[in-house]
Scaffold this motif. Structure first.
Motif, PDB file in Angstrom:
ATOM      1  N   SER A  56       0.792  -1.227   0.000  1.00 24.81           N
ATOM      2  CA  SER A  56       0.000   0.000   0.000  1.00 24.81           C
ATOM      3  C   SER A  56       0.828   1.282   0.000  1.00 24.81           C
ATOM      4  O   SER A  56       0.298   2.352   0.299  1.00 24.81           O
ATOM      5  CB  SER A  56      -0.938   0.003   1.224  1.00 24.81           C
TER       6      SER A  56
ATOM      7  N   TRP B 148     -16.250   4.943   4.289  1.00 24.15           N
ATOM      8  CA  TRP B 148     -15.382   4.929   3.106  1.00 24.15           C
ATOM      9  C   TRP B 148     -15.793   6.028   2.134  1.00 24.15           C
ATOM     10  O   TRP B 148     -14.952   6.595   1.427  1.00 24.15           O
ATOM     11  CB  TRP B 148     -15.446   3.567   2.419  1.00 24.15           C
TER      12      TRP B 148
ATOM     13  N   GLU C  12      -7.705  11.822   2.729  1.00 22.58           N
ATOM     14  CA  GLU C  12      -6.646  11.838   1.718  1.00 22.58           C
ATOM     15  C   GLU C  12      -6.422  13.208   1.094  1.00 22.58           C
ATOM     16  O   GLU C  12      -5.297  13.545   0.711  1.00 22.58           O
ATOM     17  CB  GLU C  12      -6.932  10.789   0.642  1.00 22.58           C
TER      18      GLU C  12
ATOM     19  N   LYS D 240     -16.242  -1.316  -4.840  1.00 22.71           N
ATOM     20  CA  LYS D 240     -15.385  -1.775  -3.739  1.00 22.71           C
ATOM     21  C   LYS D 240     -14.617  -0.581  -3.193  1.00 22.71           C
ATOM     22  O   LYS D 240     -14.332   0.383  -3.912  1.00 22.71           O
ATOM     23  CB  LYS D 240     -14.439  -2.885  -4.210  1.00 22.71           C
ATOM     24  N   ARG D 241     -14.246  -0.655  -1.939  1.00 25.39           N
ATOM     25  CA  ARG D 241     -13.653   0.498  -1.275  1.00 25.39           C
ATOM     26  C   ARG D 241     -12.338   0.925  -1.924  1.00 25.39           C
ATOM     27  O   ARG D 241     -11.981   2.102  -1.893  1.00 25.39           O
ATOM     28  CB  ARG D 241     -13.442   0.213   0.211  1.00 25.39           C
ATOM     29  N   GLU D 242     -11.614  -0.030  -2.503  1.00 23.13           N
ATOM     30  CA  GLU D 242     -10.340   0.323  -3.137  1.00 23.13           C
ATOM     31  C   GLU D 242     -10.536   1.307  -4.295  1.00 23.13           C
ATOM     32  O   GLU D 242      -9.617   2.044  -4.653  1.00 23.13           O
ATOM     33  CB  GLU D 242      -9.628  -0.940  -3.641  1.00 23.13           C
ATOM     34  N   ASP D 243     -11.747   1.326  -4.876  1.00 20.23           N
ATOM     35  CA  ASP D 243     -12.015   2.255  -5.979  1.00 20.23           C
ATOM     36  C   ASP D 243     -11.911   3.712  -5.532  1.00 20.23           C
ATOM     37  O   ASP D 243     -11.728   4.607  -6.358  1.00 20.23           O
ATOM     38  CB  ASP D 243     -13.420   2.013  -6.544  1.00 20.23           C
TER      39      ASP D 243
ATOM     40  N   PHE E 113      -9.638   5.042  -3.647  1.00 22.18           N
ATOM     41  CA  PHE E 113      -8.267   5.515  -3.479  1.00 22.18           C
ATOM     42  C   PHE E 113      -7.684   5.870  -4.851  1.00 22.18           C
ATOM     43  O   PHE E 113      -6.873   5.141  -5.412  1.00 22.18           O
ATOM     44  CB  PHE E 113      -7.428   4.454  -2.756  1.00 22.18           C
ATOM     45  N   ASP E 114      -8.154   7.003  -5.373  1.00 21.51           N
ATOM     46  CA  ASP E 114      -7.787   7.397  -6.727  1.00 21.51           C
ATOM     47  C   ASP E 114      -7.353   8.854  -6.752  1.00 21.51           C
ATOM     48  O   ASP E 114      -7.179   9.487  -5.708  1.00 21.51           O
ATOM     49  CB  ASP E 114      -8.961   7.157  -7.683  1.00 21.51           C
TER      50      ASP E 114
END
Length: 294
Positions: A42, A91, A98, A147-150, A152-153
């Motif tokens: 990460s 989320w 961020e 999904k939560r990872e989407d 982090f952009d």
């Protein structure tokens, strides 16, 4: 890497002092460790009191000549306030964490190396978002995702940090930092949504900022402006016609406070305007044709 540890991490104490000063909130934890680990997926992670860094942070003296990873260090450290001391409620609100950490990079660079240096990195951030916007446009605060990872952009990070810079320039430095202090103190050890940030800024400025948050936090995209300039010799009037050409099916008509500078010889006259329609024309008295309208 023990011999170069101070070259890699040596500015951390000064960063802690600086971030404590500008937020008005002393570093809120008993200690601060930075741990470098192998095979970390990460990049880095702002665990409270103990940030984990990927192996890339370790560089020898020759590598450090080409560039440090100080932005990563400042980013994760600023999370100790924005993300750890005050934590996003869901989320969907991860951009609160961020965007502030990304803007923390700018604030540190501005303080330590000067505004020109900081503005170069801000331009990199802006361009990173603009590149991503060609393939997707998302609300900064988004409640629908696969999904939560989407999340982090380059919207949550780079666009969010740039929006905070815009907010700072709109309200001024004194109000900006006073609002951050109020936001942190009011919500310490609590989960928050973006509305808590808006309320803090409204309490400090006395201004209704729903328009700013609605278009930048809860809507997609960004304005694309087409501008035309005219000068009327008869009426002695300069005019600027501005059209917002972004796709209004996916983005709103933006409200944009801007300055218009009119140059005539050595004289520069500044006018404050607010763009708020899809197309509108602004008129300015000018005895002669301007050399430049900026």
């Amino acid at each position: 890497y023990e011999k170069v540890a101070r070259k890699i991490f040596g500015n951390t104490p000064e960063m802690i002092t600086f971030f404590s000063k500008i937020t008005g909130v002393e570093y809120p934890w008993a200690k601060y460790n930075q741990v470098v680990v192998r095979d970390y997926v990460s990049g880095a992670m702002e665990n409270t009191t103990a940030t984990v860094h990927g192996e890339f942070l370790q560089q020898d003296e020759r590598e450090l000549l080409d560039g440090t990873n100080e932005d990563v260090i400042s980013h994760e450290l600023f999370h100790q306030w924005f993300g750890d001391y005050v934590t996003c409620e869901s989320w969907a609100n991860i951009a609160l964490n961020e965007s502030f950490a990304t803007y923390g990079e700018y604030l540190w660079n501005e303080y330590k190396y000067g505004r020109d240096d900081a503005d170069i990195y801000r331009l990199y951030d802006l361009n990173a978002y603009l590149r991503e916007s060609k393939t997707k446009k998302e609300n900064l605060i988004r409640f629908y995702y696969e999904k939560r990872e989407d999340l982090f952009d380059r919207h949550s990070y780079q666009k969010g940090g740039t929006i905070l810079h815009m907010l700072r320039k709109h309200v001024g430095d004194d109000a900006f930092y006073a609002a951050l202090k109020l936001y942190l103190e009011t919500n310490k050890y609590k989960p928050v949504e973006a509305h808590q940030l808006r309320i803090a800024f409204e309490e400090i400025t006395g201004e209704d900022l729903n328009w700013f948050f609605n278009q930048w936090f809860y809507a997609k995209g960004h304005p694309i402006l087409e501008m035309n300039y005219q000068y009327n010799e008869t009426t002695k009037t300069a005019s600027v016609t501005i059209k917002q050409t972004q796709d209004l099916n996916e983005s709103p008509v933006f409200r944009i406070p801007v300055a218009v500078d009119i140059y005539k010889g050595n004289e520069i006259k500044r006018h404050a305007i607010v763009i708020s329609k899809q197309e509108e024309t602004f008129y300015f008295e000018s005895a002669t044709k301007p050399d430049l309208i900026n």
